[in-house]
Enzyme design. Structure first.
Site, PDB file in Angstrom:
ATOM      1  N   GLY A  69       0.892  -1.254   0.067  1.00 18.08           N
ATOM      2  CA  GLY A  69       0.105   0.083   0.107  1.00 18.08           C
ATOM      3  C   GLY A  69       0.633   1.427   0.030  1.00 18.08           C
ATOM      4  N   CYS A 112       0.175   0.954  -9.202  1.00 16.75           N
ATOM      5  CA  CYS A 112       0.265   0.126  -8.121  1.00 16.75           C
ATOM      6  C   CYS A 112      -1.212  -0.521  -7.828  1.00 16.75           C
ATOM      7  CB  CYS A 112       0.491   1.032  -6.885  1.00 16.75           C
ATOM      8  SG  CYS A 112       0.376   0.295  -5.128  1.00 16.75           S
ATOM      9  N   GLY A 144      10.390 -10.650 -12.687  1.00 18.89           N
ATOM     10  CA  GLY A 144      10.701 -12.046 -12.059  1.00 18.89           C
ATOM     11  C   GLY A 144      12.172 -12.433 -12.702  1.00 18.89           C
TER      12      GLY A 144
END
Lengths: 322, 258
Positions: free
Chosen positions: A80, A138, A252
């Site tokens: 957050g 986000c 990744g």
């Protein structure tokens, strides 16, 4: 700033809006803090640059626990955008960051256009910041965040306003949680972005079947880590086909081989994210790995790998989206 | 915090010491040199790509010469891999991490309280408190007699959920009985265990007006304060959340809302 890696004769550097980066390996926002916690474990001066933890105008305390869940080859997070706020960053962190012999790119997160502009304007007056990455992606905040980056008009509006406020590199960080990321990338490009970062986390969730509750406090979170690499590669490939501005490939990356895949599909540089948590020195290992790969393959400039994918696009589905 | 290192450490031994419970010993002069009771190490349980993604945090259980000892339960893939280490194997360790227990406060008797594998940090703490000249009373709770492990502890009282060893009940009930029978003017509780136990202990400490320090667990990705994953709510302060890895794992029970 060295253009050639000492003694190797291999060109590792690249330039973005007049700023020369010593190599193409960066650390992603939110996975390296402000550099102070982790510098004992990695030689930050070997990096192309550091993307800081997102900064908002006021400090943000972040989401309630539980914020993290490990998944198959990945992790979900719902932090957050917890951060110290731009003022405290300038007062407490920037002085230290300036001592690094690498470039600092500040990641900005905001819940309104005005907040984006205010944060960037305050940072513009500070030494030691070479550019900005704009977080319109986000997935873990209700206001702003991904809501901006899933909309072409909003992405363009934020980009064009920030463009007017700075001459430094302006990089827009995109979300993969859209139908066609190439459309959002085009909006950013035409509004004046110098580069795009591809990708932020994928929306995901995990459930505790004993309690029947979601494992994350916010129900869903953002998936990262090796699990998302194939998705990220396809998104970078799609964006590379759609825009001319450089791409920071993220998603990744856990090895030199992974990172080279990103260059081949069209990333000009890579950001290492989740794997910094597991191996804090991995980014430097990948920077070394690039040089070794170049040496073994008799490549004089790492840049020649960017977009060098040998693909027959005759059957490419992505091609039909562009 | 500045003394943390990432190292490949040689395993000295790894032995089963109780049901699902293992004692791992590895060599690391650097971590031993700066480790304090209550701190932890973060371990890669397999080579990258061959095991779980994230490191696994473990309390430092004991140090001896250049050896770090860990006690852990096998609860999943990561701890299972860790339990298979043999002398000659190497493990990738980051440590020491986090804030240690505050041992130097003004108290005469240390009440050490653990639930299950929460016993892990107590041997190191015990050894250190003896140096401070503190009297130590230890209370450990387990599910059953098979899990009991009390080596290197002082004045141990045992509780088991099924009554197969010691007191039949939980460790907080056992401690309360003890406190009712003994009057400590100056005691301090040091505790580690499941959250439900730490909650009950916090209540007991409040009722008895005893200072209580808890070693918390948290889901963390990095262990060094970067990922912001292991947030725990503060009772009062400027910041709403503390991080278990960096601000803890040791907190006063009055500092955090569990």
């Amino acid at each position: 700033m060295t253009t050639l890696s000492i003694g190797s004769g291999i060109k590792t550097s690249f330039t973005l809006r007049g700023v020369e980066f010593k190599n193409r390996v960066f650390v992603a926002s939110g996975t390296f803090g402000y550099g102070d916690e982790i510098h004992d474990l990695v030689d930050v001066n070997r990096l192309g640059g550091i993307f800081t933890k997102s900064l908002s105008w006021k400090p943000r305390s972040g989401n309630p626990p539980q914020r993290i869940v490990e998944t198959a080859s990945g992790m979900l997070n719902s932090i957050g955008l917890a951060n110290i706020g731009v003022q405290t960053f300038i007062e407490q962190k920037l002085i230290y960051l300036r001592t690094f012999n690498t470039h600092i790119i500040v990641n900005i997160a905001a819940s309104s256009l005005k907040e984006f502009c205010d944060v960037l304007s305050l940072l513009e007056g500070q030494d030691g910041i070479v550019g900005y990455e704009v977080n319109v992606s986000c997935p873990n905040v209700k206001e702003g965040g991904m809501n901006f980056g899933t909309d072409c008009k909003m992405t363009a509006e934020i980009t064009s306003h920030l463009r007017k406020l700075t001459n430094k590199p302006l990089i827009i960080k995109l979300t993969p949680n859209v139908t066609h990321i190439s459309e959002i990338a085009r909006s950013a490009e035409s509004a004046g972005a110098d580069a795009v970062s591809v990708i932020n986390t994928l929306v995901g969730m995990a459930v505790d079947i004993k309690t029947r509750k979601p494992k994350l406090s916010t129900v869903t979170g953002g998936l990262s880590g090796p699990a998302i690499k194939p998705v990220a590669l396809a998104k970078v490939y799609e964006v590379a086909k759609a825009v001319k501005i450089p791409i920071f490939g993220i998603g990744g990356i856990a090895s030199t081989e992974d990172a080279i895949e990103f260059l081949l599909v069209g990333a000009a540089a890579v950001q290492i994210g989740t794997m910094n948590f597991i191996d804090p020195a991995i980014s430097v290992k990948i920077a070394d790995g690039f040089e070794n790969y170049a040496r073994e393959n008799k490549i004089s400039d790492i840049g020649t790998l960017v977009g060098a994918l040998d693909a027959d696009v005759k059957f490419s589905v992505i091609q039909s989206w562009l | 915090m500045n003394s943390m290192v990432q190292q490949l450490c040689p395993v000295q031994s790894c032995k089963k010491i109780a049901t699902d419970t293992f004692l791992l010993r590895f060599n690391s002069p650097d971590i031993v040199a700066s480790a304090q009771p209550g701190q932890f190490v973060n371990i890669l349980t397999a080579e990258i790509g061959k095991g779980p993604l994230l490191r696994r945090p473990f309390s430092i259980s004991r140090v001896e010469d250049n050896i770090i000892e860990l006690i852990f339960h096998v609860v999943g893939i990561g701890t299972n891999l860790l339990s298979q280490n043999q002398p000659g194997d190497w493990i990738d360790v980051i440590g020491p991490l986090g804030q240690p227990f505050h041992r130097d406060a003004d108290y005469g008797t240390a009440l050490l309280v653990a639930g299950g594998i929460g016993v892990a940090p107590l041997p190191f703490l015990t050894n250190d408190l003896l140096k401070y000249g503190k009297r130590i009373e230890t209370f450990v709770g387990y599910r059953n007699a098979g899990q009991v492990f009390t080596k290197h502890l002082q004045n141990v009282r045992i509780a088991t959920d099924d009554g197969s060893d010691g007191f039949h009940g939980n460790v907080v009930q056992l401690l309360e009985l003890f406190l009712n029978q003994n009057n400590f003017q100056k005691a301090k509780i040091f505790a580690c265990g499941p959250t439900v136990m730490l909650k009950a202990l916090t209540e007991l400490a409040k009722r008895k007006s005893i200072c209580c320090e808890l070693s918390l667990e948290g889901q963390m990705a990095c262990g060094i304060g970067i990922c912001q994953g292991c947030a725990v709510e503060r009772t009062e302060d400027t910041a709403k959340y503390a991080l278990v890895c960096k601000d803890g794992p040791a907190f006063l029970s009055t500092e955090v809302n569990l």
